[in-house]
Design an enzyme around this catalytic site. Sequence first.
Site, PDB file in Angstrom:
ATOM      1  N   ASN A  71      -9.635   6.516   2.880  1.00 58.58           N
ATOM      2  CA  ASN A  71      -8.332   7.175   2.754  1.00 58.58           C
ATOM      3  C   ASN A  71      -8.391   8.613   3.299  1.00 58.58           C
ATOM      4  O   ASN A  71      -9.263   8.957   4.083  1.00 58.58           O
ATOM      5  CB  ASN A  71      -7.822   7.098   1.318  1.00 58.58           C
ATOM      6  CG  ASN A  71      -6.302   7.010   1.265  1.00 58.58           C
ATOM      7  OD1 ASN A  71      -5.602   7.935   1.680  1.00 58.58           O
ATOM      8  ND2 ASN A  71      -5.785   5.900   0.793  1.00 58.58           N
ATOM      9  N   ARG A  72      -7.460   9.454   2.852  1.00 56.50           N
ATOM     10  CA  ARG A  72      -7.242  10.729   3.533  1.00 56.50           C
ATOM     11  C   ARG A  72      -7.918  11.915   2.854  1.00 56.50           C
ATOM     12  O   ARG A  72      -8.011  11.956   1.622  1.00 56.50           O
ATOM     13  CB  ARG A  72      -5.734  10.998   3.629  1.00 56.50           C
ATOM     14  CG  ARG A  72      -5.039  10.006   4.527  1.00 56.50           C
ATOM     15  CD  ARG A  72      -3.569   9.913   4.233  1.00 56.50           C
ATOM     16  NE  ARG A  72      -2.917   8.950   5.116  1.00 56.50           N
ATOM     17  CZ  ARG A  72      -2.824   7.640   4.866  1.00 56.50           C
ATOM     18  NH1 ARG A  72      -3.328   7.119   3.768  1.00 56.50           N
ATOM     19  NH2 ARG A  72      -2.223   6.834   5.721  1.00 56.50           N
ATOM     20  N   TYR A  89      -7.418  -7.590   4.658  1.00 60.17           N
ATOM     21  CA  TYR A  89      -5.979  -7.901   4.535  1.00 60.17           C
ATOM     22  C   TYR A  89      -5.867  -9.356   4.079  1.00 60.17           C
ATOM     23  O   TYR A  89      -6.204 -10.273   4.827  1.00 60.17           O
ATOM     24  CB  TYR A  89      -5.283  -7.760   5.892  1.00 60.17           C
ATOM     25  CG  TYR A  89      -5.120  -6.354   6.410  1.00 60.17           C
ATOM     26  CD1 TYR A  89      -6.213  -5.587   6.799  1.00 60.17           C
ATOM     27  CD2 TYR A  89      -3.841  -5.803   6.556  1.00 60.17           C
ATOM     28  CE1 TYR A  89      -6.038  -4.302   7.297  1.00 60.17           C
ATOM     29  CE2 TYR A  89      -3.659  -4.524   7.064  1.00 60.17           C
ATOM     30  CZ  TYR A  89      -4.768  -3.781   7.435  1.00 60.17           C
ATOM     31  OH  TYR A  89      -4.593  -2.517   7.937  1.00 60.17           O
ATOM     32  N   GLN A  96      -6.096   0.894  -4.135  1.00 62.72           N
ATOM     33  CA  GLN A  96      -4.987   1.226  -3.241  1.00 62.72           C
ATOM     34  C   GLN A  96      -4.347  -0.103  -2.833  1.00 62.72           C
ATOM     35  O   GLN A  96      -4.999  -0.963  -2.246  1.00 62.72           O
ATOM     36  CB  GLN A  96      -5.524   1.940  -1.989  1.00 62.72           C
ATOM     37  CG  GLN A  96      -4.482   2.219  -0.917  1.00 62.72           C
ATOM     38  CD  GLN A  96      -3.989   3.659  -0.933  1.00 62.72           C
ATOM     39  OE1 GLN A  96      -4.485   4.483  -1.706  1.00 62.72           O
ATOM     40  NE2 GLN A  96      -3.021   3.974  -0.107  1.00 62.72           N
ATOM     41  N   GLU A 153      -7.651  -2.115  -1.925  1.00 67.65           N
ATOM     42  CA  GLU A 153      -8.763  -1.225  -1.572  1.00 67.65           C
ATOM     43  C   GLU A 153      -9.262  -0.517  -2.824  1.00 67.65           C
ATOM     44  O   GLU A 153      -8.679   0.465  -3.270  1.00 67.65           O
ATOM     45  CB  GLU A 153      -8.289  -0.201  -0.541  1.00 67.65           C
ATOM     46  CG  GLU A 153      -7.719  -0.812   0.723  1.00 67.65           C
ATOM     47  CD  GLU A 153      -6.861   0.175   1.511  1.00 67.65           C
ATOM     48  OE1 GLU A 153      -7.332   1.281   1.806  1.00 67.65           O
ATOM     49  OE2 GLU A 153      -5.703  -0.158   1.821  1.00 67.65           O
ATOM     50  N   HIS A 193     -11.504  -3.033   3.384  1.00 73.29           N
ATOM     51  CA  HIS A 193     -10.126  -2.994   3.875  1.00 73.29           C
ATOM     52  C   HIS A 193      -9.618  -4.372   4.324  1.00 73.29           C
ATOM     53  O   HIS A 193      -8.847  -4.479   5.284  1.00 73.29           O
ATOM     54  CB  HIS A 193     -10.039  -1.982   5.013  1.00 73.29           C
ATOM     55  CG  HIS A 193      -8.736  -1.287   5.123  1.00 73.29           C
ATOM     56  ND1 HIS A 193      -7.573  -1.940   5.473  1.00 73.29           N
ATOM     57  CD2 HIS A 193      -8.390   0.004   4.917  1.00 73.29           C
ATOM     58  CE1 HIS A 193      -6.585  -1.067   5.493  1.00 73.29           C
ATOM     59  NE2 HIS A 193      -7.041   0.117   5.154  1.00 73.29           N
ATOM     60  N   HIS A 219     -10.361   7.569   6.583  1.00 69.36           N
ATOM     61  CA  HIS A 219     -11.301   6.441   6.677  1.00 69.36           C
ATOM     62  C   HIS A 219     -12.627   6.767   7.363  1.00 69.36           C
ATOM     63  O   HIS A 219     -13.123   5.994   8.184  1.00 69.36           O
ATOM     64  CB  HIS A 219     -10.616   5.268   7.361  1.00 69.36           C
ATOM     65  CG  HIS A 219      -9.519   4.625   6.543  1.00 69.36           C
ATOM     66  ND1 HIS A 219      -9.460   4.723   5.167  1.00 69.36           N
ATOM     67  CD2 HIS A 219      -8.431   3.875   6.906  1.00 69.36           C
ATOM     68  CE1 HIS A 219      -8.403   4.056   4.730  1.00 69.36           C
ATOM     69  NE2 HIS A 219      -7.751   3.545   5.749  1.00 69.36           N
TER      70      HIS A 219
END
Length: 336
Positions: free
Chosen positions: A74-75, A172, A274, A301, A170, A100
């Site tokens: 993340n950021r 999906y 997340q 996540e 990560h 990331h």
Amino acid sequence: MIQVIQQVADYIDILSMKNDQLEVVVSNYGCTIMKVLMKDKDGHIDDVVLGYDDFSQYQTLDAYLGALVGRVANRIKLGKFTLNNQEYSLAINNGPNAIHGGIKGFSYQVFDYKILNDETIIFHYLSQDGEEGYPGNLDFYATYTLEGNTLKIQYKATTDQDTLINITNHTYFNLSGKTENIYQHLLTVKADQYACIDKDGLTTGVFNNVKDTPFDFNKPAYIGERVNQDDVQLHIGKGFDHPFILTTYKNQVILEHPKTSRRLSVSTSLPIAQIYTANYLDGRLGKYGQHYYERDAVCIETENLPDAIHLENHPTTILKKGETYDEYTSYKFEVI
Ligand code: BGC
């Protein structure tokens, strides 16, 4: 059984982990989960994760399909942080922020690996001091074990200087086998609060209660009934792209697709998940000739708080020299 099924390039392999219930296809490139093949209620096998047919897309595109993310998921605000009175600068690769693990974070690294036995692969990567701007030589292990219907991922790391770490996976998920989007998936998230984000997806330090909002997944709810509701945080995130603060220690997140009777139960030692409804998938070509759009999958996540270094009094993402980062997340795939 575990075997190498393809050698993509020097040092990059694709491996199959398989038993009578599940097949998981992984690569030592980014420890990427490329396929998860599972049965539905009629015994029909589908691939329940997104990925690419063309391997080079894992290396060049930025949606992190199936990838392990590190050093820091993340950021990080403005790509800067201070640790032990020293300021560090990271690449700005997501709006004004770092995301990331940087330009060539763990998702884009080749791990060495060892097949331990019929069920377990140990991936290893030594991230050098200064790599992507982070201090310390970080010695990192990810152990993938497929036992019955459960894939367990154990993360371990040590460092020779205080540093930051926040690992996630990560993948999906789309339990329909991507015959449809995720609107008909039921989601349960054991969380009473979620972290708010700003227009760049950065956590603001504000935590909202989920009660009486579209974010309350304590009881299973269809993603499609929630994701387009009129809610400021959903507008800002273009859907769900938020850290949920978990309240239980097992089966914190459960995803179900009633039509196929497939269920994924996620258990983790980490405090947050997340939930990301693939809001930025842009129609790119994925596997089986299919194109991927927003809401075609959901990422779960598991992690520590994004941008913890700026938001927490005792940031959970600091790993001190002499300490061991030791966390796990397991994914149980069952037909109910
Ligand atoms: C972020 C999203 C981002 C995605 C792909 C997620 O973890 O929260 O905002 O688009 O990763 O980078």
